[in-house]
Scaffold this active site. Structure first.
Site, PDB file in Angstrom:
ATOM      1  N   CYS A 140       0.825  -1.215   0.000  1.00 15.06           N
ATOM      2  CA  CYS A 140       0.000   0.000   0.000  1.00 15.06           C
ATOM      3  C   CYS A 140       0.854   1.258   0.000  1.00 15.06           C
ATOM      4  CB  CYS A 140      -0.928  -0.026   1.222  1.00 15.06           C
ATOM      5  SG  CYS A 140      -1.805   1.520   1.531  1.00 15.06           S
TER       6      CYS A 140
ATOM      7  N   CYS B 123      -0.127   3.942   2.608  1.00 20.91           N
ATOM      8  CA  CYS B 123       0.277   3.512   3.954  1.00 20.91           C
ATOM      9  C   CYS B 123       1.678   4.012   4.265  1.00 20.91           C
ATOM     10  CB  CYS B 123       0.244   1.988   4.070  1.00 20.91           C
ATOM     11  SG  CYS B 123      -1.401   1.259   3.880  1.00 20.91           S
TER      12      CYS B 123
END
Length: 318
Positions: free
Chosen positions: A31, A34
């Site tokens: 991700c 993230c």
């Protein structure tokens, strides 16, 4: 920052959030957002200096935890307080957005300082150092003037040690609130009893003198009320309530329901305090009554006493 797995989730997240808020960051190695969010969260954890703990959950490695929270996308952050989720956000956020989110839920530095001062004051009281405890409670209220727990404890101790003028001053603001704050009204009732003993000539009457006057006229409510006030000032709570019940049963509206108001105030003072999340050991009631405290037996006994006198009041009013 803590890496959370199913093995330590209960300890590091649920149990830990009973003491300090835990921000759980659900993320994944693949991700991109993230990776952008994590440095911001780590920076703020350091900056907030213990006001919250950052816990990271890799959703791929911990699908069971992700499923428990219904995580559908990452990054997702969930704030845990008191063992349960209270709020959260999804997607990458700016530092300002995360800061606003945290400030909405976390105690301020002043609040934390006040809580620490109150805890220290309790320890000083238990050690018998009343003056030091008064100083700590004053510091607590100065650190967080909106902290009603600190204000209540400070006023309670001021009344117990004869600081009546300062106690009255500190209660002015909460007594003006609508709806009325019952525990401060209870302290005010207790304060009025203490002042009555100090200022009224009947403050030095022995109980026998009151009883003799009442025997001549059972509806001498003024004398009965004076006796009840003196008994309350001496900490003879049940005896005071017994006398107040005699007034209430005969004329519940006497003197603007003064007897009922004092009775209700005593019940509030005798009600065992709710334990703090981090400390389930009860301390003392507002009236200075020692609740066995270190266990639940005497707290149960105190609760039973309060419930008994609540029922007696209800019967007298109906």
């Amino acid at each position: 920052m803590i890496d959370v797995t199913i093995e330590n989730f209960e300890t590091e997240v649920v149990a830990a959030s009973m003491q300090t808020p835990v921000l759980v960051d659900f993320w994944a190695t693949w991700c991109g957002p993230c990776k952008t969010l994590v440095p911001t969260l780590e920076k703020l954890e350091v900056e907030y200096a213990g006001r919250f703990t950052l816990a990271k959950v890799d959703v791929d490695a911990n699908q069971q935890i992700a499923g428990m929270f219904g995580i559908r996308s990452v990054p997702t952050c969930i704030l845990m307080i008191g063992g349960r989720p209270v709020d959260g956000f999804m997607g990458a956020q700016t530092e300002g957005q995360v800061r606003d989110f945290l400030n909405k839920h976390l105690p301020s530095e002043g609040e934390l300082q006040a809580e620490a001062e109150v805890d220290e004051a309790q320890q000083m009281l238990e050690a018998g150092d009343t003056q030091a405890a008064l100083g700590k409670l004053a510091d607590a209220l100065a650190a967080d003037p909106t902290n009603d727990d600190a204000r209540f404890d400070y006023v309670r101790l001021l009344i117990a040690t004869g600081g009546y003028e300062e106690a009255a001053s500190l209660m002015m603001e909460p007594l003006k609130r609508i709806p009325q704050v019952l525990r401060f009204e209870a302290l005010n009732q207790w304060l009025q009893c203490m002042v009555f003993v100090q200022q009224d000539e009947r403050g030095n009457w022995p109980v026998e003198q009151f009883d003799a006057a009442i025997a001549q006229n059972k509806r001498d409510f003024d004398t009965r009320f004076a006796k009840a006030r003196i008994l309350a000032a001496e900490g003879q709570w049940t005896a005071s309530m017994d006398e107040l019940l005699e007034i209430i049963m005969r004329d519940k509206d006497w003197n603007g329901q003064a007897a009922r108001k004092l009775y209700v105030g005593i019940l509030e003072l005798l009600t065992p305090p709710k334990p703090k999340k981090q400390d389930a050991v009860p301390g003392k009631t507002a009236g200075g009554i020692e609740l066995v405290g270190k266990g639940g037996a005497e707290q149960d006994e105190a609760t039973a006493l309060v419930n008994s006198y609540r029922r007696r009041l209800s019967m007298a009013l109906n």
